[in-house]
Design an enzyme around this catalytic site. Structure first.
Site, PDB file in Angstrom:
ATOM      1  N   GLU A 188       0.536  -0.964   0.110  1.00  9.73           N
ATOM      2  CA  GLU A 188       0.066   0.075  -0.152  1.00  9.73           C
ATOM      3  C   GLU A 188       0.772   1.478   0.152  1.00  9.73           C
ATOM      4  OE1 GLU A 188      -3.480   1.945   2.945  1.00  9.73           O
ATOM      5  OE2 GLU A 188      -2.018   0.458   3.861  1.00  9.73           O
ATOM      6  N   LYS A 234      -9.539   2.771  -1.590  1.00 15.05           N
ATOM      7  CA  LYS A 234      -9.882   2.240  -0.172  1.00 15.05           C
ATOM      8  C   LYS A 234     -11.048   2.744   0.229  1.00 15.05           C
ATOM      9  CE  LYS A 234      -7.002   1.724   4.280  1.00 15.05           C
ATOM     10  NZ  LYS A 234      -5.706   2.276   4.759  1.00 15.05           N
ATOM     11  N   CYS A 236      -5.522  -2.792   3.295  1.00 14.99           N
ATOM     12  CA  CYS A 236      -5.127  -2.805   4.763  1.00 14.99           C
ATOM     13  C   CYS A 236      -6.254  -2.903   5.549  1.00 14.99           C
ATOM     14  CB  CYS A 236      -4.401  -1.540   4.941  1.00 14.99           C
ATOM     15  SG  CYS A 236      -3.132  -1.472   6.325  1.00 14.99           S
TER      16      CYS A 236
END
Length: 266
Positions: free
Chosen positions: A49, A118, A152
């Site tokens: 990421e 995200k 994540c």
């Protein structure tokens, strides 16, 4: 892809120079060349990421890749030149006045096959103060196989991975910057996502230190039974594994979780 649906994976577990995109692009290029220069060439490469900038959030408007243009030019060319699929970690991606944490992915021809930003921003690292959340699911086609992408903190939300699985995903890609002291959470959550959704989970975490935060690596490939096929330590490495996507069909047939769901009750 063959009838057995084998995929050779390479996970680039790397350190990231915070606030230094030029350094990170150069390092990644070196590691990509190392990844494809193997006796068993990978079909898919993934990396961590926010690899282009790290969490340089106070400078992110100056450092982010405008519309992902630099990243797209670099990685699409590499994918086409080396005939490899790339799940491009995620980058700080600037769209007009907004900064998103975005995965781009490319097929062997260098064509873009996925864009996912995200959805869940991690307040413990002040993401919500500097970044905008995405509004679309990360579902895409990887050589005829439905695949999903999360980033994540997203793995703490089982509804998201279940939605991807219900929509057909057989493999879930997870770039991350997941730090100490939450190694147990990282491993447990990823294995749970694999077991409950009966799919492969391919997670690529960074290593190294950023400010006072230490990142532990432990990138993993997990099969649909929850077995860890390969796992890194806390050092830079290129991890490799071969998976058979037909195993997803076999596991889902053996324990029919999806057929036995009763969503009208929950």
């Amino acid at each position: 892809m063959s009838q057995s649906q084998l995929l050779n994976l390479a996970l680039i577990q790397m350190d990231i120079a915070i606030g230094e995109p030029d350094v990170n692009y150069a390092v990644l290029e070196t590691k990509l060349l190392e990844a494809v220069d193997a006796a068993q060439k990978p079909d898919v490469i993934i990396f961590p990421e926010m690899w282009n900038t790290g969490y340089a959030l106070t400078e992110i408007h100056q450092l982010a890749d405008v519309n992902g243009e630099r990243t797209k030019a670099f990685l699409s060319t590499f994918a086409r030149t080396h005939q490899v699929n790339i799940i491009g970690g995620s980058i700080a991606d600037k769209k007009e006045d907004r900064i998103l944490n975005t995965i781009y992915a490319w097929n062997r021809e260098g064509n873009e096959i996925a864009e996912y930003s995200k959805i869940h921003l991690f307040r413990l690292m002040d993401e919500e103060k500097f970044l905008h959340s995405g509004e679309q699911l990360g579902l895409f086609d990887l050589e005829g196989v439905p695949a999903g992408a999360m980033i994540c903190y997203d793995i703490r939300f089982p509804e998201l991975s279940r939605k991807l699985a219900l929509d057909g995903a057989r493999i879930l890609f997870v770039p991350a910057e997941w730090p100490h002291p939450r190694l147990h959470h990282w491993r447990t959550l990823l294995m749970a996502r694999a077991i409950e959704n009966q799919m492969y989970v391919v997670s690529c975490n960074r290593v190294g230190t950023s400010g006072t935060t230490n990142f532990f690596g432990h990138s993993m490939v997990i099969d649909p039974w929850g077995e860890v096929l390969v796992e890194g330590d806390e050092n830079e490495a290129i991890l490799r594994a071969t998976i058979d996507l037909e195993e997803v069909v076999r596991v889902r047939g053996k324990i029919p979780v999806f057929e036995d769901r009763r969503p009208h009750l929950y």
